[in-house]
Design a protein around this motif. Sequence first.
Motif: not given
Length: 395
Positions: A44-56, A34-42
């Motif tokens: 979808a709400v306009g998260a930047t690459p830095a914010e997406t990495t922070s999600w992980l 499901s990690v791919a879904i997390v990237f899709q979620a980030a």
Amino acid sequence: MSYADPPVRRLVSDFSLSAVAAGFIAVLVGYSSSVAIVFQAARAVGATPAETTSWLWALGIGMGVTCIGFALWFRRPVLTAWSTPGAALIASSHGLTVHEAIGGFLIGGALTFLVGATGLFARVMNRIPIALASALLAGVLVRFGLDAANASVSAPWIVVPMAAAYVLGRIFVARYAVLIVLVVGTVAALIDGHLSFAHVVVGAATPHWTSPSFTVSAAVGLAVPLFIVTMASQNLPGVAVIRGNGYEAPVSEAVVATGATTVILAPFGGFAFNLAAISAAICAGPHAHHDPEKRYTAVVAAGAFYTVMGLLGGAVVGLLAAFPTELVQALAGLALVGTIAGALAASFAEERMRDAAAITFLVTLSGVEAAGIGSAFWGIVAGAAALAAQRLARS
């Protein structure tokens, strides 16, 4: 704290290679599914690459800390995970900014904390008969067994040797059967040319604070549905897994802790933490350790792997992409064979419960989804309704 201290000495003595392998497999299956879904979620709400990495980072650290904390505190294989249906819900959202999404995460975490603190969720779970809980568990897990069987068609040179290794391992070295399966699958994938770590780039992930914005649209359109799907589709089967393996589930305490963890890590992208189901079944089963009292060490190992994955967030995608899908599917299915068999046996042990258990099992297995809530919830609802009708007819 020194190694002479009793708690540490006990932990070290309780560990086994099979527990470490179970923890690694649980993390591998959990992330890869499901990690791919997390990237899709980030995205979808306009998260930047830095914010997406922070999600992980937030998800890895949150799961790592809660897994290790639960395992050491409860001495039971209580594993946590991010909410996969929650991530899918976020990925399907429209019109929300990342700041509004963070606000929704905070509200959802607060709601989870409240139902745990009040004992409401525990009271609901305590009213579910063991037969229905086991049928729910079987319905959730059987799909992974079927995926493993189907994987043998698309990648027979990988999956068939893994299946053979499992059967022989169960006969001669049952404790290490799943570890042997992992080794055989990895070697088979290397020989077949489907395993390559060339694209793995090691890099540290860093947390990135995103200020929340609280709006009615985010609260109603994201926070409440996120809370509902996490409780119904994740925490409910998560409790079933713990109980289905013969452990008393610390329901309220675990829900309170995952809710609090969500609130703390939401500004960094930790959208929803909950009890794990599939990966927990791997750590709670006999393959993790022959002694049920020592299976908590598999969760400690999983927590350590989760923490490393969080700290190396940038390398996660490349690392998981190195393993063929069929290998992961076969590994998950074979690791869950014993748990599936036990759940099916418990589901149909009582004749008076068989019809309701069968309905629960079939609806859960179907994968049906309604109102954004997965089949685990509807399976238990259908089974409970059937059981209530039977009791009413007898009275």
